[in-house]
Design a protein around this motif. Structure first.
Motif, PDB file in Angstrom:
ATOM      1  N   SER A  47      54.235  85.847   7.535  1.00 13.38           N
ATOM      2  CA  SER A  47      54.500  84.503   7.419  1.00 13.38           C
ATOM      3  C   SER A  47      52.983  83.780   7.520  1.00 13.38           C
ATOM      4  O   SER A  47      52.133  84.165   7.961  1.00 13.38           O
ATOM      5  CB  SER A  47      55.322  83.791   8.425  1.00 13.38           C
ATOM      6  OG  SER A  47      54.727  84.040   9.629  1.00 13.38           O
ATOM      7  N   TYR A  48      53.126  82.502   7.021  1.00  6.66           N
ATOM      8  CA  TYR A  48      51.846  81.758   6.939  1.00  6.66           C
ATOM      9  C   TYR A  48      52.173  80.173   7.297  1.00  6.66           C
ATOM     10  O   TYR A  48      53.418  79.704   7.260  1.00  6.66           O
ATOM     11  CB  TYR A  48      51.251  81.637   5.608  1.00  6.66           C
ATOM     12  CG  TYR A  48      51.902  81.082   4.541  1.00  6.66           C
ATOM     13  CD1 TYR A  48      52.771  81.828   3.713  1.00  6.66           C
ATOM     14  CD2 TYR A  48      51.785  79.857   4.236  1.00  6.66           C
ATOM     15  CE1 TYR A  48      53.586  81.177   2.816  1.00  6.66           C
ATOM     16  CE2 TYR A  48      52.398  79.399   3.045  1.00  6.66           C
ATOM     17  CZ  TYR A  48      53.362  79.821   2.469  1.00  6.66           C
ATOM     18  OH  TYR A  48      53.985  79.469   1.314  1.00  6.66           O
ATOM     19  N   SER A  49      51.288  79.632   7.511  1.00 10.23           N
ATOM     20  CA  SER A  49      51.243  78.086   7.869  1.00 10.23           C
ATOM     21  C   SER A  49      50.002  77.413   7.385  1.00 10.23           C
ATOM     22  O   SER A  49      49.145  78.141   7.084  1.00 10.23           O
ATOM     23  CB  SER A  49      51.525  77.561   9.239  1.00 10.23           C
ATOM     24  OG  SER A  49      50.251  77.780   9.975  1.00 10.23           O
ATOM     25  N   VAL A  50      49.888  76.395   6.683  1.00  9.38           N
ATOM     26  CA  VAL A  50      48.965  75.586   6.220  1.00  9.38           C
ATOM     27  C   VAL A  50      48.444  74.390   6.896  1.00  9.38           C
ATOM     28  O   VAL A  50      49.139  73.674   7.760  1.00  9.38           O
ATOM     29  CB  VAL A  50      49.127  75.109   4.763  1.00  9.38           C
ATOM     30  CG1 VAL A  50      49.076  76.324   3.666  1.00  9.38           C
ATOM     31  CG2 VAL A  50      50.394  74.147   4.570  1.00  9.38           C
ATOM     32  N   LEU A  51      47.307  73.811   6.763  1.00  4.90           N
ATOM     33  CA  LEU A  51      46.988  72.932   7.445  1.00  4.90           C
ATOM     34  C   LEU A  51      46.293  71.876   6.291  1.00  4.90           C
ATOM     35  O   LEU A  51      45.204  72.086   5.778  1.00  4.90           O
ATOM     36  CB  LEU A  51      45.627  73.383   8.492  1.00  4.90           C
ATOM     37  CG  LEU A  51      45.132  72.360   9.371  1.00  4.90           C
ATOM     38  CD1 LEU A  51      46.243  71.561  10.350  1.00  4.90           C
ATOM     39  CD2 LEU A  51      44.011  72.657  10.191  1.00  4.90           C
ATOM     40  N   HIS A  52      47.028  70.729   6.131  1.00  3.37           N
ATOM     41  CA  HIS A  52      46.446  69.866   5.001  1.00  3.37           C
ATOM     42  C   HIS A  52      45.643  68.674   5.615  1.00  3.37           C
ATOM     43  O   HIS A  52      46.000  67.622   6.262  1.00  3.37           O
ATOM     44  CB  HIS A  52      47.657  69.174   4.234  1.00  3.37           C
ATOM     45  CG  HIS A  52      48.313  70.224   3.226  1.00  3.37           C
ATOM     46  ND1 HIS A  52      47.541  71.122   2.287  1.00  3.37           N
ATOM     47  CD2 HIS A  52      49.149  70.962   3.396  1.00  3.37           C
ATOM     48  CE1 HIS A  52      48.246  71.866   1.796  1.00  3.37           C
ATOM     49  NE2 HIS A  52      49.210  71.814   2.295  1.00  3.37           N
TER      50      HIS A  52
ATOM     51  N   PRO B 136      52.086  64.849  15.923  1.00  2.16           N
ATOM     52  CA  PRO B 136      52.902  66.182  16.452  1.00  2.16           C
ATOM     53  C   PRO B 136      52.669  67.300  15.719  1.00  2.16           C
ATOM     54  O   PRO B 136      52.223  68.609  16.299  1.00  2.16           O
ATOM     55  CB  PRO B 136      54.203  65.554  16.845  1.00  2.16           C
ATOM     56  CG  PRO B 136      54.015  64.135  16.836  1.00  2.16           C
ATOM     57  CD  PRO B 136      53.202  63.827  16.107  1.00  2.16           C
ATOM     58  N   MET B 137      52.940  67.210  14.350  1.00  5.35           N
ATOM     59  CA  MET B 137      53.239  68.389  13.514  1.00  5.35           C
ATOM     60  C   MET B 137      51.507  68.870  13.403  1.00  5.35           C
ATOM     61  O   MET B 137      51.594  70.202  13.396  1.00  5.35           O
ATOM     62  CB  MET B 137      53.371  67.725  12.108  1.00  5.35           C
ATOM     63  CG  MET B 137      53.203  68.837  11.146  1.00  5.35           C
ATOM     64  SD  MET B 137      54.862  69.775  10.664  1.00  5.35           S
ATOM     65  CE  MET B 137      54.624  69.923   8.822  1.00  5.35           C
ATOM     66  N   VAL B 138      50.560  68.048  13.227  1.00 10.49           N
ATOM     67  CA  VAL B 138      49.183  68.454  13.099  1.00 10.49           C
ATOM     68  C   VAL B 138      48.906  69.335  14.522  1.00 10.49           C
ATOM     69  O   VAL B 138      48.358  70.300  14.399  1.00 10.49           O
ATOM     70  CB  VAL B 138      48.283  67.565  12.501  1.00 10.49           C
ATOM     71  CG1 VAL B 138      46.734  68.016  12.700  1.00 10.49           C
ATOM     72  CG2 VAL B 138      48.683  66.930  11.371  1.00 10.49           C
ATOM     73  N   GLN B 139      49.175  68.589  15.611  1.00 11.67           N
ATOM     74  CA  GLN B 139      48.911  69.391  16.797  1.00 11.67           C
ATOM     75  C   GLN B 139      49.590  70.760  17.137  1.00 11.67           C
ATOM     76  O   GLN B 139      48.805  71.496  17.498  1.00 11.67           O
ATOM     77  CB  GLN B 139      49.646  68.373  18.075  1.00 11.67           C
ATOM     78  CG  GLN B 139      48.812  67.105  18.364  1.00 11.67           C
ATOM     79  CD  GLN B 139      47.634  67.293  18.862  1.00 11.67           C
ATOM     80  OE1 GLN B 139      47.658  68.018  19.997  1.00 11.67           O
ATOM     81  NE2 GLN B 139      46.622  66.466  18.769  1.00 11.67           N
ATOM     82  N   GLU B 140      50.728  70.785  16.613  1.00 10.21           N
ATOM     83  CA  GLU B 140      51.419  72.144  16.532  1.00 10.21           C
ATOM     84  C   GLU B 140      50.529  73.057  15.911  1.00 10.21           C
ATOM     85  O   GLU B 140      50.225  74.260  16.291  1.00 10.21           O
ATOM     86  CB  GLU B 140      52.716  71.943  16.148  1.00 10.21           C
ATOM     87  CG  GLU B 140      53.709  72.651  16.514  1.00 10.21           C
ATOM     88  CD  GLU B 140      55.054  72.361  16.128  1.00 10.21           C
ATOM     89  OE1 GLU B 140      55.410  72.962  15.122  1.00 10.21           O
ATOM     90  OE2 GLU B 140      55.656  71.390  16.553  1.00 10.21           O
ATOM     91  N   ARG B 141      50.284  72.788  14.525  1.00  8.45           N
ATOM     92  CA  ARG B 141      49.393  73.650  13.952  1.00  8.45           C
ATOM     93  C   ARG B 141      48.092  73.879  14.564  1.00  8.45           C
ATOM     94  O   ARG B 141      47.779  75.175  14.451  1.00  8.45           O
ATOM     95  CB  ARG B 141      49.280  73.173  12.592  1.00  8.45           C
ATOM     96  CG  ARG B 141      50.470  72.757  11.805  1.00  8.45           C
ATOM     97  CD  ARG B 141      50.686  74.086  10.910  1.00  8.45           C
ATOM     98  NE  ARG B 141      52.223  74.318  10.523  1.00  8.45           N
ATOM     99  CZ  ARG B 141      52.669  73.800   9.345  1.00  8.45           C
ATOM    100  NH1 ARG B 141      51.678  73.269   8.430  1.00  8.45           N
ATOM    101  NH2 ARG B 141      53.804  73.766   9.154  1.00  8.45           N
TER     102      ARG B 141
END
Ligand code: BG6
Length: 254
Positions: free
Chosen positions: A114-119, A136-141
């Protein structure tokens, strides 16, 4: 003969390990400065090394760049590997096809992970960057990225990277003045491996590398010799996958 070249390359790798202080160095044949097939071989070798060292549950942070794009391109399809692939840092001014986000997605897809991205766009003001990273979403990433277990990264020449990323004229001059020779993760280093500049984005910090299980670097070509020698002094690398062009040039200059 083929055998002689192979022995020659093993010798090269062992000598490089000593000179650079990197526990394991793999050298592929040729010079990627000149030929695309050498870069493909480099990518293929790195992709196989990566697959072999990964364990279930690993979080792999990757950088962008044409070399890492080749690693993703050459990664063979095999048994699905449940790992997570994340970009090492936010926007660093690369074009889409060689961005860390793109490479993370491609690698995860071919490996069955799986992957996640950081925009995070480039060139944000400090204030905007701070606001964004407070989300919060960016913090999580970011937490996920900074706790990665493995990192795979490209290494570039400082001024080449400054130009490719369209740094300002002043920044370029500053890098020249500071004797910057290498770039990795958005950090610029001088010949002694000291950080002389870093790009304002979020994600992995150099100090995070100390906590990781494995740090892998992939870079080849005669022109990258000074950059590779510099980063070897700057931070810990457990495995370097390079080519003969870079290897010989490094050894000729020490
Ligand atoms: C960048 C990475 O995207 O690519 C850097 O963030 C690296 O760590 C650079 O220096 C190398 O690019 P290339 O195209 O020479 O592989």
């Amino acid at each position: 003969s083929v055998l002689a070249t192979m022995e020659g390359r093993t010798e090269l790798a062992l000598t490089l390990e000593k000179v650079l202080g990197i526990p394991r160095v793999v050298v592929v044949v040729g010079d990627s400065d000149g030929e695309q097939w050498v870069k493909d071989t480099l990518g293929f070798q790195a992709a196989n090394e990566l697959r072999n060292l990964l364990c279930e549950g690993d979080v792999v942070a990757v950088t962008g760049g044409s070399t890492m794009a080749t690693v993703a391109k050459m990664m063979p399809q095999g048994k699905a590997l449940p790992v997570r692939v994340v970009p090492a840092r936010g926007g660093l001014g690369e074009s889409t096809s060689i961005q860390a986000n793109t490479i993370a997605e491609q690698l995860a897809t071919v490996m069955g992970g799986s992957y996640s991205v950081l925009h995070v766009p480039d060139r944000l003001s400090e204030e905007t960057l701070k606001r964004l990273t407070d989300e919060p979403m960016v913090q999580e990433r970011l937490a996920e990225i900074r706790q990665a277990t493995v990192v795979v990264h490209g290494i570039g020449g400082a001024l080449q990277m400054a130009e490719r990323r369209a740094l300002s004229h002043d920044e370029y001059l500053m890098l020249e003045e500071q004797g910057a020779v290498a770039e990795a993760f958005g950090y610029y280093f001088n010949q002694q491996g000291q950080t002389v500049h870093s790009m304002t984005t979020v994600g992995l910090k150099l100090a995070d590398l100390n906590r990781m299980r494995f740090v892998m670097g992939v870079a080849g070509g005669t022109s990258k010799a000074p950059a590779i020698a510099s980063v070897a002094k700057a931070y810990r690398i457990d495995l370097l996958v390079t080519d003969e062009g870079a290897a010989r040039a490094i050894l000729n200059h020490v």
